[in-house]
Design a protein around this motif. Structure first.
Motif, PDB file in Angstrom:
ATOM      1  N   PHE A  20       0.857  -1.182   0.000  1.00 22.37           N
ATOM      2  CA  PHE A  20       0.000   0.000   0.000  1.00 22.37           C
ATOM      3  C   PHE A  20       0.892   1.230   0.000  1.00 22.37           C
ATOM      4  O   PHE A  20       1.794   1.351   0.820  1.00 22.37           O
ATOM      5  CB  PHE A  20      -0.925   0.012   1.223  1.00 22.37           C
ATOM      6  CG  PHE A  20      -1.940  -1.101   1.216  1.00 22.37           C
ATOM      7  CD1 PHE A  20      -2.834  -1.249   0.168  1.00 22.37           C
ATOM      8  CD2 PHE A  20      -2.005  -1.999   2.265  1.00 22.37           C
ATOM      9  CE1 PHE A  20      -3.775  -2.269   0.157  1.00 22.37           C
ATOM     10  CE2 PHE A  20      -2.928  -3.021   2.264  1.00 22.37           C
ATOM     11  CZ  PHE A  20      -3.812  -3.159   1.211  1.00 22.37           C
ATOM     12  N   ASN A  21       0.626   2.140  -0.906  1.00 19.73           N
ATOM     13  CA  ASN A  21       1.445   3.344  -1.028  1.00 19.73           C
ATOM     14  C   ASN A  21       0.938   4.499  -0.185  1.00 19.73           C
ATOM     15  O   ASN A  21       1.655   5.464   0.000  1.00 19.73           O
ATOM     16  CB  ASN A  21       1.519   3.774  -2.501  1.00 19.73           C
ATOM     17  CG  ASN A  21       2.221   2.721  -3.337  1.00 19.73           C
ATOM     18  OD1 ASN A  21       3.292   2.256  -2.990  1.00 19.73           O
ATOM     19  ND2 ASN A  21       1.586   2.322  -4.428  1.00 19.73           N
ATOM     20  N   ALA A  28      -5.715   5.984  -0.123  1.00 22.13           N
ATOM     21  CA  ALA A  28      -5.565   4.758   0.672  1.00 22.13           C
ATOM     22  C   ALA A  28      -6.825   3.911   0.573  1.00 22.13           C
ATOM     23  O   ALA A  28      -6.758   2.687   0.413  1.00 22.13           O
ATOM     24  CB  ALA A  28      -5.264   5.101   2.130  1.00 22.13           C
ATOM     25  N   SER A  29      -7.976   4.566   0.640  1.00 15.82           N
ATOM     26  CA  SER A  29      -9.253   3.846   0.515  1.00 15.82           C
ATOM     27  C   SER A  29      -9.348   3.152  -0.832  1.00 15.82           C
ATOM     28  O   SER A  29      -9.774   1.996  -0.916  1.00 15.82           O
ATOM     29  CB  SER A  29     -10.429   4.801   0.686  1.00 15.82           C
ATOM     30  OG  SER A  29     -10.475   5.296   1.996  1.00 15.82           O
ATOM     31  N   LYS A  30      -8.956   3.842  -1.894  1.00 17.53           N
ATOM     32  CA  LYS A  30      -9.011   3.263  -3.239  1.00 17.53           C
ATOM     33  C   LYS A  30      -8.114   2.024  -3.346  1.00 17.53           C
ATOM     34  O   LYS A  30      -8.503   1.021  -3.947  1.00 17.53           O
ATOM     35  CB  LYS A  30      -8.590   4.296  -4.285  1.00 17.53           C
ATOM     36  CG  LYS A  30      -9.632   5.358  -4.544  1.00 17.53           C
ATOM     37  CD  LYS A  30      -9.124   6.349  -5.575  1.00 17.53           C
ATOM     38  CE  LYS A  30     -10.101   7.484  -5.780  1.00 17.53           C
ATOM     39  NZ  LYS A  30      -9.581   8.485  -6.714  1.00 17.53           N
ATOM     40  N   LEU A  35      -7.918  -3.961  -3.639  1.00 20.66           N
ATOM     41  CA  LEU A  35      -7.470  -5.269  -3.162  1.00 20.66           C
ATOM     42  C   LEU A  35      -8.671  -6.145  -2.818  1.00 20.66           C
ATOM     43  O   LEU A  35      -8.767  -7.291  -3.268  1.00 20.66           O
ATOM     44  CB  LEU A  35      -6.559  -5.134  -1.942  1.00 20.66           C
ATOM     45  CG  LEU A  35      -6.216  -6.463  -1.246  1.00 20.66           C
ATOM     46  CD1 LEU A  35      -5.370  -7.353  -2.152  1.00 20.66           C
ATOM     47  CD2 LEU A  35      -5.519  -6.215   0.076  1.00 20.66           C
ATOM     48  N   CYS A  36      -9.596  -5.602  -2.045  1.00 22.36           N
ATOM     49  CA  CYS A  36     -10.770  -6.377  -1.624  1.00 22.36           C
ATOM     50  C   CYS A  36     -11.611  -6.804  -2.822  1.00 22.36           C
ATOM     51  O   CYS A  36     -12.032  -7.964  -2.906  1.00 22.36           O
ATOM     52  CB  CYS A  36     -11.601  -5.577  -0.624  1.00 22.36           C
ATOM     53  SG  CYS A  36     -10.784  -5.375   0.971  1.00 22.36           S
ATOM     54  N   ALA A  37     -11.840  -5.898  -3.745  1.00 24.97           N
ATOM     55  CA  ALA A  37     -12.640  -6.230  -4.933  1.00 24.97           C
ATOM     56  C   ALA A  37     -11.956  -7.319  -5.749  1.00 24.97           C
ATOM     57  O   ALA A  37     -12.603  -8.255  -6.214  1.00 24.97           O
ATOM     58  CB  ALA A  37     -12.863  -4.975  -5.783  1.00 24.97           C
ATOM     59  N   GLY A  38     -10.657  -7.212  -5.887  1.00 19.93           N
ATOM     60  CA  GLY A  38      -9.905  -8.202  -6.657  1.00 19.93           C
ATOM     61  C   GLY A  38      -9.894  -9.585  -6.032  1.00 19.93           C
ATOM     62  O   GLY A  38      -9.788 -10.591  -6.735  1.00 19.93           O
TER      63      GLY A  38
END
Length: 159
Positions: A20-21, A28-30, A35-38
């Motif tokens: 996470f960058n 950060a939310s994006k 990650l969660c969607a993927g």
């Protein structure tokens, strides 16, 4: 899981090999949503509205549940969800207790087959069997169980 002491996102970063960058804010939310969607992960609170009995306390024991999240409605919408992972089982306001009291209040019978984390169980929502796994809390107070938590989450999260 926005708290700096909470290790949920650090753990997911390690499990999935994703860096996470951004620490906070919209970017950060994006990153976390991507990650969660993927991975097919949906995240929800078990409590919709809460009041702190002690204004400056971050302890779950100082929370008063005003309204529970209607997780059953979320599960009915997400027809492909087959596992609910709960973080934390200690205390009256733990995700585990709030969720299972929500099931009981809605007359949904459930089975809990293990009594220590991971606490495993299941329930039926219509004809659909949904498994449950209550794992170690990712609260900073549990940092001593970080390695064990990683193993637990790696076991129950989608690949």
């Amino acid at each position: 899981y926005p708290g700096r002491a909470n290790f949920f996102w650090r753990m997911l970063s390690e499990i999935y090999g994703v860096k996470f960058n951004h620490i906070g804010g919209e970017e950060a939310s994006k990153e976390r949503l991507a990650l969660c969607a993927g991975k097919g992960i949906a995240i929800s609170d078990t409590i919709y509205k809460v009041r702190r009995k002690v204004a400056k306390s971050s302890k779950d024991s100082d929370l008063e549940v005003i309204k529970k999240m209607d997780v059953l409605a979320l599960l009915r919408k997400g027809k492909n969800i087959d596992t609910v992972i709960l973080t934390g089982s200690s205390g009256l306001v733990s995700a585990h207790r709030v969720f299972f009291s929500h099931l009981a209040e809605n007359s949904i019978p459930f089975v809990v087959s293990e009594s220590k984390p991971p606490i495993l169980g299941s329930f039926k929502l219509g004809k659909r069997l949904i498994k449950t796994a209550t794992l170690y809390s990712t609260s900073g107070i549990n940092i001593g169980r970080y390695k064990e938590a990683v193993v637990q989450f790696k076991t129950y999260l989608p690949r």
